[in-house]
Motif scaffolding. Structure first.
Motif, PDB file in Angstrom:
ATOM      1  N   GLU A  90       0.822  -1.164   0.056  1.00 48.70           N
ATOM      2  CA  GLU A  90      -0.054   0.123   0.011  1.00 48.70           C
ATOM      3  C   GLU A  90       1.002   1.175   0.059  1.00 48.70           C
ATOM      4  N   PHE A  91       0.362   2.332  -0.693  1.00 48.16           N
ATOM      5  CA  PHE A  91       0.850   3.797  -0.625  1.00 48.16           C
ATOM      6  C   PHE A  91       2.525   3.749  -1.314  1.00 48.16           C
ATOM      7  N   CYS A  92       2.877   2.846  -1.965  1.00 46.87           N
ATOM      8  CA  CYS A  92       4.268   2.878  -2.582  1.00 46.87           C
ATOM      9  C   CYS A  92       3.842   3.684  -3.728  1.00 46.87           C
ATOM     10  N   THR A  93       5.300   4.655  -3.988  1.00 52.25           N
ATOM     11  CA  THR A  93       5.345   5.667  -5.074  1.00 52.25           C
ATOM     12  C   THR A  93       6.571   5.511  -5.808  1.00 52.25           C
ATOM     13  N   PHE A  94       6.351   5.000  -6.922  1.00 52.30           N
ATOM     14  CA  PHE A  94       7.401   4.941  -8.064  1.00 52.30           C
ATOM     15  C   PHE A  94       7.201   5.855  -9.322  1.00 52.30           C
ATOM     16  N   ASN A  95       8.311   6.749  -9.411  1.00 52.62           N
ATOM     17  CA  ASN A  95       8.292   7.700 -10.518  1.00 52.62           C
ATOM     18  C   ASN A  95       9.151   7.428 -11.640  1.00 52.62           C
ATOM     19  N   THR A  96       8.677   7.958 -12.655  1.00 50.45           N
ATOM     20  CA  THR A  96       9.465   7.848 -14.041  1.00 50.45           C
ATOM     21  C   THR A  96      11.128   8.419 -14.012  1.00 50.45           C
ATOM     22  N   GLY A  97      11.635   8.206 -15.014  1.00 46.11           N
ATOM     23  CA  GLY A  97      13.014   8.676 -14.970  1.00 46.11           C
ATOM     24  C   GLY A  97      13.096  10.103 -15.672  1.00 46.11           C
ATOM     25  N   THR A  98      14.281  10.555 -15.669  1.00 42.87           N
ATOM     26  CA  THR A  98      14.624  11.672 -16.150  1.00 42.87           C
ATOM     27  C   THR A  98      15.610  11.765 -17.436  1.00 42.87           C
ATOM     28  N   ALA A  99      15.323  12.814 -18.112  1.00 49.26           N
ATOM     29  CA  ALA A  99      16.233  13.028 -19.283  1.00 49.26           C
ATOM     30  C   ALA A  99      17.603  13.132 -18.638  1.00 49.26           C
ATOM     31  N   GLN A 100      17.922  13.579 -17.849  1.00 49.98           N
ATOM     32  CA  GLN A 100      19.579  13.632 -17.424  1.00 49.98           C
ATOM     33  C   GLN A 100      20.104  12.280 -16.992  1.00 49.98           C
ATOM     34  N   ASP A 101      19.321  11.394 -17.115  1.00 53.20           N
ATOM     35  CA  ASP A 101      19.933  10.081 -16.801  1.00 53.20           C
ATOM     36  C   ASP A 101      19.565   9.176 -18.060  1.00 53.20           C
ATOM     37  N   LEU A 102      19.308   7.759 -17.674  1.00 51.29           N
ATOM     38  CA  LEU A 102      18.841   7.105 -18.941  1.00 51.29           C
ATOM     39  C   LEU A 102      17.325   7.083 -19.351  1.00 51.29           C
ATOM     40  N   GLY A 103      16.731   8.014 -18.457  1.00 50.72           N
ATOM     41  CA  GLY A 103      15.171   8.238 -18.758  1.00 50.72           C
ATOM     42  C   GLY A 103      14.303   7.027 -18.316  1.00 50.72           C
ATOM     43  N   VAL A 104      14.763   6.150 -17.494  1.00 55.62           N
ATOM     44  CA  VAL A 104      13.743   5.254 -17.079  1.00 55.62           C
ATOM     45  C   VAL A 104      14.183   4.885 -15.603  1.00 55.62           C
ATOM     46  N   THR A 105      13.057   4.396 -14.607  1.00 53.15           N
ATOM     47  CA  THR A 105      13.250   3.845 -13.619  1.00 53.15           C
ATOM     48  C   THR A 105      12.998   2.341 -13.671  1.00 53.15           C
ATOM     49  N   THR A 106      13.719   1.538 -13.178  1.00 48.42           N
ATOM     50  CA  THR A 106      13.728   0.020 -13.434  1.00 48.42           C
ATOM     51  C   THR A 106      13.664  -0.575 -12.267  1.00 48.42           C
ATOM     52  N   ILE A 107      12.568  -1.588 -12.001  1.00 45.01           N
ATOM     53  CA  ILE A 107      12.359  -2.560 -10.854  1.00 45.01           C
ATOM     54  C   ILE A 107      12.375  -3.986 -11.529  1.00 45.01           C
ATOM     55  N   GLY A 108      13.332  -4.932 -11.169  1.00 47.49           N
ATOM     56  CA  GLY A 108      13.359  -6.185 -11.406  1.00 47.49           C
ATOM     57  C   GLY A 108      12.240  -7.060 -11.301  1.00 47.49           C
ATOM     58  N   ASP A 109      12.596  -8.532 -10.726  1.00 50.12           N
ATOM     59  CA  ASP A 109      11.753  -9.485 -10.731  1.00 50.12           C
ATOM     60  C   ASP A 109      11.762  -9.895  -9.128  1.00 50.12           C
ATOM     61  N   ASP A 110      10.545 -10.383  -8.723  1.00 50.55           N
ATOM     62  CA  ASP A 110      10.562 -11.051  -7.457  1.00 50.55           C
ATOM     63  C   ASP A 110      10.776 -10.362  -6.311  1.00 50.55           C
ATOM     64  N   ASN A 111      10.555  -9.087  -6.061  1.00 51.98           N
ATOM     65  CA  ASN A 111      11.051  -8.070  -5.259  1.00 51.98           C
ATOM     66  C   ASN A 111       9.903  -8.039  -4.366  1.00 51.98           C
ATOM     67  N   TRP A 112      10.008  -7.607  -3.014  1.00 50.04           N
ATOM     68  CA  TRP A 112       8.906  -7.607  -1.855  1.00 50.04           C
ATOM     69  C   TRP A 112       9.145  -6.315  -1.477  1.00 50.04           C
ATOM     70  N   ILE A 113       8.189  -5.433  -2.016  1.00 50.19           N
ATOM     71  CA  ILE A 113       8.352  -4.002  -1.334  1.00 50.19           C
ATOM     72  C   ILE A 113       6.925  -3.641  -0.618  1.00 50.19           C
ATOM     73  N   MET A 114       7.454  -2.961   0.666  1.00 52.21           N
ATOM     74  CA  MET A 114       6.465  -3.184   1.744  1.00 52.21           C
ATOM     75  C   MET A 114       5.857  -1.692   1.474  1.00 52.21           C
ATOM     76  N   ALA A 115       4.935  -1.442   2.393  1.00 47.83           N
ATOM     77  CA  ALA A 115       4.153  -0.059   2.336  1.00 47.83           C
ATOM     78  C   ALA A 115       4.857   1.245   2.569  1.00 47.83           C
ATOM     79  N   TYR A 116       4.439   2.050   1.619  1.00 51.19           N
ATOM     80  CA  TYR A 116       5.077   3.418   1.664  1.00 51.19           C
ATOM     81  C   TYR A 116       6.482   3.484   1.020  1.00 51.19           C
ATOM     82  N   VAL A 117       6.930   2.769   0.482  1.00 51.00           N
ATOM     83  CA  VAL A 117       8.088   2.607  -0.390  1.00 51.00           C
ATOM     84  C   VAL A 117       8.216   3.659  -1.147  1.00 51.00           C
ATOM     85  N   HIS A 118       9.381   4.668  -1.222  1.00 52.16           N
ATOM     86  CA  HIS A 118       9.447   5.603  -2.405  1.00 52.16           C
ATOM     87  C   HIS A 118      10.575   5.128  -3.475  1.00 52.16           C
ATOM     88  N   ILE A 119      10.346   4.987  -4.474  1.00 55.92           N
ATOM     89  CA  ILE A 119      11.477   4.899  -5.445  1.00 55.92           C
ATOM     90  C   ILE A 119      11.573   5.742  -6.445  1.00 55.92           C
TER      91      ILE A 119
END
Length: 262
Positions: A90-119
């Motif tokens: 619940e309440f996780c926030t994942f943002n997209t990338g920026t042009a100053q880097d590769l332009g992508v935010t990447t999350i792989g496989d089989d991750n356990w991401i708990m509540a309120y995590v910000h990426i």
């Protein structure tokens, strides 16, 4: 029968597999793609150029694919890519990338991401990680495979955390954390080798012994970083079965731009 709740708002241009379940009041934007058997909980918002793989479980109130929290962002079509079999609470926030880097935010496989995590923007998260409640990754953070990050831990922008590392509760990570080690605290302190994690993941006795020696060279013998790295490389002669682990540790430390936690 449709698996999309009638109160959900799904843009007709979104590419959603027929087996995807979408809960009440979820909002899914035009540039979103979601793979087979993924479930999207109630009140989730998935927007931006976001691609989500198969068999993910996304709990209620998550916000995925929103614009990066970067004042330089000027509306570029940057992306968020999430792999397969992730649990996103619940309440996780994942943002997209920026042009100053590769332009992508990447999350792989089989991750356990708990509540309120910000990426944040341009992060790279590997496979089989655990990010406990309220863990926060600032922009451009890289997290290796099998990493565990404790609750309420903040990771400074551009910092890298190596594979099989573990960070304890409420830690402040502003330097790179080498693979295989445990850290915690504010200021951050190195506590030892992540021996229990290595044992649980089936590391052989030879591999564990090699990493113990490498850890001692890096942290216990009073060597300069250059001298420690030279002696770590030499360990491959005594522990040929651990050559890959030694190469991973050596390469990470040698490439560190922020300096390692030491």
């Amino acid at each position: 029968m449709s698996l999309i709740h009638p109160t959900a708002i799904v843009d007709p241009q979104a590419r959603i597999d027929a087996s995807v379940t979408v809960g009440p009041y979820a909002v899914i934007g035009a540039h979103v793609a979601i793979g087979a058997r993924t479930t999207v909980g109630a009140h989730c918002v998935i927007e931006g150029h976001t691609t989500i793989g198969e068999d993910n479980q996304i709990f209620q109130f998550a916000s995925l694919g929103a614009q990066p929290q970067d004042k330089k962002y000027a509306g570029e079509p940057t992306r968020l890519v999430i792999g397969n079999r992730n649990t996103i609470r619940e309440f996780c926030t994942f943002n997209t990338g920026t042009a100053q880097d590769l332009g992508v935010t990447t999350i792989g496989d089989d991750n356990w991401i708990m509540a309120y995590v910000h990426i944040a923007h341009d992060c790279v998260v590997g496979n089989q990680t655990i990010l406990a409640n309220n863990a926060t990754l600032a922009g451009h953070v890289h997290v290796g495979d099998h990493v565990i990050i404790g609750g309420l831990t903040g990771v400074h922008q551009f910092t890298h955390v190596g594979a099989h590392a573990m960070a304890g509760f409420a830690s402040h990570i502003s330097q790179d954390v080498p693979p295989f080690v445990m850290v915690d605290g504010n200021p951050l302190a190195v506590r030892g080798l992540n021996s229990e994690g290595l044992r649980r993941r089936g590391f052989s006795a030879e591999r564990q012994a090699a990493l113990k020696q490498a850890y001692r060279l890096l942290y216990r013998h009073g060597l300069t970083l250059e001298a420690a790295l030279a002696r770590i490389v030499a360990l491959t002669g005594d522990y040929p079965g651990a050559a890959g682990d030694i190469e991973l540790l050596h390469g990470f430390v040698a490439a560190s731009r922020r300096g390692i936690a030491r």
